[in-house]
Design an enzyme around this catalytic site. Structure first.
Site, PDB file in Angstrom:
ATOM      1  N   LYS A  92      48.578 107.154  19.888  1.00  0.00           N
ATOM      2  CA  LYS A  92      47.857 106.861  21.126  1.00  0.00           C
ATOM      3  C   LYS A  92      46.383 106.719  20.794  1.00  0.00           C
ATOM      4  O   LYS A  92      45.899 107.268  19.786  1.00  0.00           O
ATOM      5  CB  LYS A  92      48.046 107.994  22.134  1.00  0.00           C
ATOM      6  CG  LYS A  92      47.825 107.589  23.584  1.00  0.00           C
ATOM      7  CD  LYS A  92      49.044 106.886  24.157  1.00  0.00           C
ATOM      8  CE  LYS A  92      48.892 106.624  25.650  1.00  0.00           C
ATOM      9  NZ  LYS A  92      50.086 105.997  26.235  1.00  0.00           N
ATOM     10  N   GLY A 191      50.045 108.573  43.450  1.00  0.00           N
ATOM     11  CA  GLY A 191      49.472 107.533  42.594  1.00  0.00           C
ATOM     12  C   GLY A 191      50.157 106.202  42.842  1.00  0.00           C
ATOM     13  O   GLY A 191      51.359 106.057  42.591  1.00  0.00           O
ATOM     14  N   VAL A 192      49.402 105.233  43.345  1.00  0.00           N
ATOM     15  CA  VAL A 192      49.989 103.930  43.690  1.00  0.00           C
ATOM     16  C   VAL A 192      49.375 102.827  42.832  1.00  0.00           C
ATOM     17  O   VAL A 192      49.112 101.725  43.299  1.00  0.00           O
ATOM     18  CB  VAL A 192      49.827 103.613  45.197  1.00  0.00           C
ATOM     19  CG1 VAL A 192      50.563 104.632  46.028  1.00  0.00           C
ATOM     20  CG2 VAL A 192      48.348 103.571  45.598  1.00  0.00           C
ATOM     21  N   GLY A 193      49.152 103.140  41.562  1.00  0.00           N
ATOM     22  CA  GLY A 193      48.645 102.143  40.622  1.00  0.00           C
ATOM     23  C   GLY A 193      49.724 101.148  40.243  1.00  0.00           C
ATOM     24  O   GLY A 193      50.716 100.983  40.967  1.00  0.00           O
ATOM     25  N   GLN A 194      49.580 100.547  39.079  1.00  0.00           N
ATOM     26  CA  GLN A 194      50.501  99.495  38.664  1.00  0.00           C
ATOM     27  C   GLN A 194      51.950  99.970  38.625  1.00  0.00           C
ATOM     28  O   GLN A 194      52.842  99.280  39.095  1.00  0.00           O
ATOM     29  CB  GLN A 194      50.090  98.960  37.290  1.00  0.00           C
ATOM     30  CG  GLN A 194      48.854  98.062  37.314  1.00  0.00           C
ATOM     31  CD  GLN A 194      49.092  96.800  38.128  1.00  0.00           C
ATOM     32  OE1 GLN A 194      48.742  96.720  39.312  1.00  0.00           O
ATOM     33  NE2 GLN A 194      49.703  95.817  37.523  1.00  0.00           N
ATOM     34  N   VAL A 195      52.194 101.137  38.055  1.00  0.00           N
ATOM     35  CA  VAL A 195      53.570 101.641  37.973  1.00  0.00           C
ATOM     36  C   VAL A 195      54.028 102.188  39.328  1.00  0.00           C
ATOM     37  O   VAL A 195      55.132 101.888  39.790  1.00  0.00           O
ATOM     38  CB  VAL A 195      53.695 102.729  36.891  1.00  0.00           C
ATOM     39  CG1 VAL A 195      55.105 103.317  36.884  1.00  0.00           C
ATOM     40  CG2 VAL A 195      53.357 102.158  35.517  1.00  0.00           C
ATOM     41  N   GLY A 196      53.177 102.982  39.962  1.00  0.00           N
ATOM     42  CA  GLY A 196      53.533 103.599  41.226  1.00  0.00           C
ATOM     43  C   GLY A 196      53.959 102.602  42.291  1.00  0.00           C
ATOM     44  O   GLY A 196      54.941 102.821  43.001  1.00  0.00           O
TER      45      GLY A 196
END
EC number: 1.4.1.9
Length: 366
Positions: A92, A191-196
């Site tokens: 990472k 969390g409503v980002g790209q994945v969420g």
């Protein structure tokens, strides 16, 4: 560029102490004065293949915080790639600073640092990094995945990550409720980002009662408008009556302050390092009877996607078929956890280590 290798006997709590405890092979500190680049690359284990894991950019409060993050994330990638059946090791990278610092020169300089490692580390996108950034990095090194589809890459891995998380959640639901149906289940997505946002679409489509929260109100409003999910205050989510808690933002949300407030039967989300203290909080979840789907197991869809791109012969349908197997792997881990009365996190790590040890023919300390 400063290289740190885990070969020293050092005091506990120091940087070398952390590296030694987690048994990293190599940690590289990158600095470029002209562009202002400050980055850390953690290579945890390469027994199965080159260490693949995304690059995260974040305005860390301290350098110590950044080092702790990269060490935990890279170790998690070792387990993630092993459980996913990939011929890839764990690594990472984190870039310290505000994303506004990014420029062509900045990203290409980072690419040269990656190139200097000779293929031991392969990067891809993560928090605050996107496919366009990967294009810039690719100008300096071929050891990068997650390129735009128009450039011959696999594109945004977020939909695949969400699909794997969804599969893992269904497996955990089957273990907890006797059925993998999410219809009517009360699910809080943090969390409503790209994945969420992609995960929420799957849940709403199946008929779940979805509640969402995020620190970014504009994203919340847009996702709520598009999906019909209910917006809830981020300060009260741990106290809500829910069946499933799905952390999809940053890690360590399962901690001393939150764990006794949770009223759910299942925890299954896409965020990395959800347990602030693996051993302590994993054990508490087991004692409370909360079914926990280990994050590095169920959020592996993204690395399955970019791994297929990097190794060659990328076919989207096959990637989704492989990601769907997360369901069976997760259910198997949860069965092992119940049978042996050990935390699911421990069961997953033991399974991941067993594959690596079989390949490396050595006993691993981490």
């Amino acid at each position: 560029m400063l290289e740190i290798k885990a070969t020293e006997t050092v005091r506990e709590g120091s940087i070398f102490g952390q590296i030694s405890t987690m048994d990293h092979e190599q940690v590289v500190i990158c600095h470029d004065q002209p562009t202002g680049l400050k980055a850390i690359i953690g290579i945890h284990n390469t027994v199965l293949g080159p260490a693949l894991g995304g690059t995260r950019m974040w305005p860390y409060a301290t350098e110590e915080e950044a080092i702790t993050d990269v060490l935990r994330l890279s170790r998690g990638m070792t387990f993630k790639n092993s459980l996913a059946g990939l011929n890839l090791g764990g690594g990472k990278a984190v870039i310290l600073g505000n994303p506004s610092l990014k420029s062509e020169a900045f990203l290409r300089r980072f690419g040269r640092f990656i190139e200097s490692l000779g293929g031991r580390y392969v990067t891809a996108e993560d928090v605050n990094m996107n496919t366009s950034d990967m294009e810039m990095i690719r100008m300096q090194t071929r050891h990068v995945a997650g390129l735009p589809e128009i450039k011959g890459g696999s594109g945004d891995p977020s939909p695949v990550t969400a699909y794997g998380t969804y599969m893992g959640m269904k497996a955990a639901a089957k273990k907890a409720f006797g059925s993998d149906s999410l219809n009517g289940k009360k699910i809080v997505v943090q969390g409503v980002g790209q994945v969420g946002k992609y995960l929420i679409e799957y849940l709403v489509k199946e008929g779940a009662e979805v509640m969402i929260t995020d620190i970014f109100e504009d994203k919340l409003k847009q996702v709520a408008k598009n999906t019909g999910a209910t917006v809830v205050d981020p300060n009260v989510i741990y106290d809500l009556n829910m069946d499933i808690y799905a952390p999809c933002a940053l890690g360590a949300t399962i901690n001393d302050e939150t764990i006794d407030r949770l009223k759910c039967k299942v925890i299954a989300g896409a965020a990395n390092n959800q347990l602030k203290d693996e051993a302590k909080h994993g054990k508490i979840l087991l004692e409370k009877g909360i079914v926990y789907a280990p994050d590095f197991l169920i959020n592996a869809g993204g690395v399955i996607n970019v791994g297929a791109e990097y190794l060659g012969g990328y076919i989207k349908e096959i990637v989704y078929q492989q990601t769907e197997k997360i369901y069976d792997t997760c259910f198997g881990i949860l069965e092992k956890s119940e049978k042996e009365n050990i935390p699911a996190q421990q069961a997953a790590i033991e399974t991941a280590k067993a594959r690596i040890e079989a390949m490396g023919r050595v006993k691993l300390p981490f």
